[in-house]
Scaffold this active site. Sequence first.
Site, PDB file in Angstrom:
ATOM      1  N   CYS A 260      88.600 -41.097  30.322  1.00  0.00           N
ATOM      2  CA  CYS A 260      87.188 -40.675  30.296  1.00  0.00           C
ATOM      3  C   CYS A 260      87.015 -39.359  31.064  1.00  0.00           C
ATOM      4  O   CYS A 260      87.136 -39.338  32.281  1.00  0.00           O
ATOM      5  CB  CYS A 260      86.345 -41.806  30.890  1.00  0.00           C
ATOM      6  SG  CYS A 260      84.702 -41.343  31.455  1.00  0.00           S
TER       7      CYS A 260
ATOM      8  N   CYS B 223      84.291 -39.277  33.711  1.00  0.00           N
ATOM      9  CA  CYS B 223      84.691 -40.083  34.886  1.00  0.00           C
ATOM     10  C   CYS B 223      85.527 -39.240  35.830  1.00  0.00           C
ATOM     11  O   CYS B 223      85.352 -39.289  37.055  1.00  0.00           O
ATOM     12  CB  CYS B 223      85.504 -41.298  34.450  1.00  0.00           C
ATOM     13  SG  CYS B 223      84.604 -42.459  33.416  1.00  0.00           S
TER      14      CYS B 223
END
Length: 146
Positions: free
Chosen positions: A69, A72
Amino acid sequence: MTEAEILICPACDAANRVPRARLIDAPRCGKCKVALFGGKPLALDARRFDRLIRTGSLPVLVDFWAEWCGPCKAMAPTFAAAARDLEPGFRLVKIDTEAEQALAHRYAIRSIPTLMVLADGREVARQSGMMDRASLVRWARMAAAN
Ligand code: ZN
């Protein structure tokens, strides 16, 4: 009532009872002597996470994330910096949603990053998507105070 917190050691998971007035004195674990606050988030698996939220008394700020991600990863330095702002009033935790799918399922994590505040073991706030450091710190403090 004595004003004390139950702090779970980041190294050995022992429960340490520390008077609130002593939180700022860099308390150490009575069992393994490691500093109870390291100024950084803890990466926990489900077993350690459950011990923390069931036995520890501090509010917990969780970052649900995954290796694949991009947002993230972009959020990670902000979250780490927030640990320095929020300790010793909070414990900051990172949960890898790929490795800990049962936890992600339990909290119905649909997008990442998802940030969550737990108090007394229960979710009190969540927000998906990136936040800047000041907003994250303010949001977590307000959520835990309610
Ligand atoms: Zn310890």
